[in-house]
Design a protein around this motif. Structure first.
Motif, PDB file in Angstrom:
ATOM      1  N   THR A 136       6.060   2.507 -86.730  1.00  0.00           N
ATOM      2  CA  THR A 136       6.681   3.627 -87.862  1.00  0.00           C
ATOM      3  C   THR A 136       5.952   5.005 -87.791  1.00  0.00           C
ATOM      4  O   THR A 136       4.905   5.132 -87.368  1.00  0.00           O
ATOM      5  N   THR A 137       6.909   5.863 -88.438  1.00  0.00           N
ATOM      6  CA  THR A 137       6.294   7.283 -88.385  1.00  0.00           C
ATOM      7  C   THR A 137       6.211   7.639 -89.784  1.00  0.00           C
ATOM      8  O   THR A 137       5.511   8.759 -90.227  1.00  0.00           O
ATOM      9  N   MET A 138       6.322   6.558 -90.696  1.00  0.00           N
ATOM     10  CA  MET A 138       6.126   6.829 -91.883  1.00  0.00           C
ATOM     11  C   MET A 138       4.502   6.723 -92.484  1.00  0.00           C
ATOM     12  O   MET A 138       3.913   5.930 -91.469  1.00  0.00           O
ATOM     13  N   PRO A 139       4.016   7.320 -93.436  1.00  0.00           N
ATOM     14  CA  PRO A 139       2.607   7.184 -93.598  1.00  0.00           C
ATOM     15  C   PRO A 139       2.284   5.937 -94.141  1.00  0.00           C
ATOM     16  O   PRO A 139       3.014   5.153 -94.726  1.00  0.00           O
ATOM     17  N   VAL A 140       1.161   5.254 -93.564  1.00  0.00           N
ATOM     18  CA  VAL A 140       0.520   4.082 -94.000  1.00  0.00           C
ATOM     19  C   VAL A 140      -0.901   4.218 -94.565  1.00  0.00           C
ATOM     20  O   VAL A 140      -1.560   4.895 -93.819  1.00  0.00           O
ATOM     21  N   LEU A 141      -1.211   3.701 -95.648  1.00  0.00           N
ATOM     22  CA  LEU A 141      -2.409   3.592 -96.173  1.00  0.00           C
ATOM     23  C   LEU A 141      -2.882   2.154 -96.028  1.00  0.00           C
ATOM     24  O   LEU A 141      -2.361   1.299 -96.343  1.00  0.00           O
ATOM     25  N   VAL A 142      -4.100   2.253 -95.053  1.00  0.00           N
ATOM     26  CA  VAL A 142      -4.724   0.933 -94.867  1.00  0.00           C
ATOM     27  C   VAL A 142      -5.992   1.010 -95.577  1.00  0.00           C
ATOM     28  O   VAL A 142      -6.915   1.433 -95.709  1.00  0.00           O
TER      29      VAL A 142
END
Length: 144
Positions: A136-142
């Motif tokens: 994905t190019t969407m932001p991801v908070l891990v």
């Protein structure tokens, strides 16, 4: 900032940390939350070896488990004062389902937890979080 945050959970203690972080962020920025839980697909070998009753029992148990996970998540969202929706996605690979659902539902951030495994443990056990990050190019908070 963010308007619609997808929060993935499997009901584990670690996933609960991700849920709490996602809800806290949603509250802080005035976003709504889409809380999802995914039941994975059975491999073709497992299906071939299982009787129809076994498959039905497994699906019933998984559905009941996910229903409780999402009920608990809904309580957490209500307690946090965050507008939310819950969604059970069945028979999908989790990473694919997370990315596609986030896109389809107009989410602008994905929040999920990760064990942070490395090396051979990561290779053997896999990582849905790594797959989401890679696809994905969407932001991801891990959350760890």
């Amino acid at each position: 900032m963010y308007k619609h945050i997808l929060i993935a959970t499997d009901g584990s203690e670690l996933a609960d940390k991700g849920l709490q972080q996602g809800l806290s962020l949603a509250k802080a920025v005035g976003a709504k939350a889409l809380i999802v839980s995914i039941t994975d697909v059975w491999s073709s070998g497992m299906i071939a070896a299982a009787s129809p009753a076994t498959i039905a029992d497994y699906e019933a148990a998984m559905n009941a488990s996910v229903e409780q996970i999402l009920k608990d998540a809904a309580v957490a969202a209500k307690d946090a004062g965050v507008p939310y929706e819950t969604k059970h996605i069945q028979n999908r690979y989790p990473a694919d389902a997370i990315v596609e659902t986030a896109q389809d539902m107009g989410c602008d951030l994905i929040v999920m937890s990760s064990h942070g495994r490395r090396g051979i443990r990561k290779m053997l056990l896999g990582s849905q979080t790594s797959e989401v990050l890679a696809s994905t190019t969407m932001p991801v908070l891990v959350v760890r």
